[in-house]
Design a protein around this motif. Structure first.
Motif, PDB file in Angstrom:
ATOM      1  N   MET A  15      20.799  12.656  41.542  1.00  0.00           N
ATOM      2  CA  MET A  15      21.865  11.728  42.458  1.00  0.00           C
ATOM      3  C   MET A  15      23.137  12.679  42.177  1.00  0.00           C
ATOM      4  SD  MET A  15      20.754   9.167  43.801  1.00  0.00           S
ATOM      5  CE  MET A  15      19.496   8.062  43.822  1.00  0.00           C
ATOM      6  N   ARG A  64      26.840   2.771  52.956  1.00  0.00           N
ATOM      7  CA  ARG A  64      25.543   2.973  52.494  1.00  0.00           C
ATOM      8  C   ARG A  64      24.759   3.805  53.586  1.00  0.00           C
ATOM      9  NH1 ARG A  64      23.887   4.547  48.886  1.00  0.00           N
ATOM     10  NH2 ARG A  64      24.471   3.066  47.504  1.00  0.00           N
ATOM     11  N   ASP A 110      21.533   7.902  49.872  1.00  0.00           N
ATOM     12  CA  ASP A 110      21.148   7.418  48.276  1.00  0.00           C
ATOM     13  C   ASP A 110      22.356   7.846  47.411  1.00  0.00           C
ATOM     14  OD1 ASP A 110      18.799   6.493  49.142  1.00  0.00           O
ATOM     15  OD2 ASP A 110      17.887   8.407  48.810  1.00  0.00           O
ATOM     16  N   ARG A 111      23.319   8.328  47.920  1.00  0.00           N
ATOM     17  CA  ARG A 111      24.706   8.320  46.732  1.00  0.00           C
ATOM     18  C   ARG A 111      25.059   7.146  46.261  1.00  0.00           C
ATOM     19  NH1 ARG A 111      30.773  10.802  48.456  1.00  0.00           N
ATOM     20  NH2 ARG A 111      31.413  11.156  46.126  1.00  0.00           N
ATOM     21  N   THR A 144      20.930   5.870  40.104  1.00  0.00           N
ATOM     22  CA  THR A 144      20.255   4.841  41.209  1.00  0.00           C
ATOM     23  C   THR A 144      21.448   4.662  42.021  1.00  0.00           C
ATOM     24  OG1 THR A 144      20.946   2.916  39.893  1.00  0.00           O
ATOM     25  CG2 THR A 144      18.651   4.052  39.855  1.00  0.00           C
ATOM     26  N   PRO A 145      21.136   4.305  43.599  1.00  0.00           N
ATOM     27  CA  PRO A 145      22.142   4.123  44.460  1.00  0.00           C
ATOM     28  C   PRO A 145      22.955   2.720  44.190  1.00  0.00           C
ATOM     29  CG  PRO A 145      20.101   4.789  45.347  1.00  0.00           C
ATOM     30  CD  PRO A 145      19.786   4.463  44.161  1.00  0.00           C
TER      31      PRO A 145
END
Length: 212
Positions: free
Chosen positions: A1, A92, A97-98, A161-162
């Motif tokens: 990530m 988003r 997925d940042r 996780t996003p």
């Protein structure tokens, strides 16, 4: 990530050192880019005294000569109330997925169940709760139930996780009141050490509060 993107919203009427201090500390604690996002029509409070263009000018003056904190004016460019869920949903889509992190003061976080489509926020963002030493706030049962499995004591886990986590960020409080600053300026006084120095470089920047 990738490195998280954190959002710190508010009316910033005017932007002051209390805002900048907690945003900077949150950026360090999260190892994140922090965007300051001025609200257009805040649903939970009265409209700002300074208009959108004036507040953007203040923010640009305050944020000069550094790159950790940046400005995002998208809510000023939309019509109608500034609903956070709409902003985060838009971000988003842009960021993929940042990891996204919504930064909230502990009082605002306690009032989250009154927000528009508040539960959907966890689908698109993490939440970083800016806590103040010695301040205890009672969270409503509906919020406690929602975050029971989402809490983490390690901000670095938000990189993995996003969205969907809640972490507490202990920041140094600067008890500075925007209301008091507006009063001082209206009285013709100079709140020199409450505001970032960039706001004093151009006399017109603070004119909305002096010419009342």
């Amino acid at each position: 990530m990738s490195r998280p993107l954190a959002i710190f919203g508010g009316t910033f009427d005017p932007i002051h050192l209390g805002h900048l201090s907690v945003a900077w500390e949150a950026s360090e604690l999260l190892d994140a880019e922090v965007r300051l996002m001025p609200a257009s029509v805040p649903p939970h409070r009265s409209s700002p005294l300074a208009n959108a263009q004036q507040r953007v000018a203040m923010l640009k003056a305050a944020l000069q000569k550094q790159s950790r904190l940046t400005l995002d004016t998208r809510e000023l460019e939309r019509s109608g109330p500034s609903y956070t869920i709409d902003t985060l949903t838009e971000l988003r889509k842009e960021q993929g997925d940042r990891p996204l992190v919504l930064l909230l003061g502990v009082d605002a976080f306690a009032g989250l169940p009154s927000w528009h489509r508040w539960r959907q926020l966890f689908d698109v963002t993490h939440i970083g709760v800016l806590s103040r030493p010695g301040v205890q706030v009672t969270l409503p049962d509906t919020l406690l139930a929602e975050i029971a499995t989402r809490r983490t004591d390690d901000p670095s886990t938000l990189h993995a996780t996003p969205a969907g986590k809640v972490t507490e960020l202990s920041v140094t409080p600067l008890e500075i009141s925007a209301t008091r600053i507006r009063e001082l300026l209206a009285e013709g006084r100079d709140p020199r050490y409450l505001l970032p120095c960039g706001l004093f470089d151009d006399p017109s920047i603070l004119a909305p509060y002096r010419n009342r």
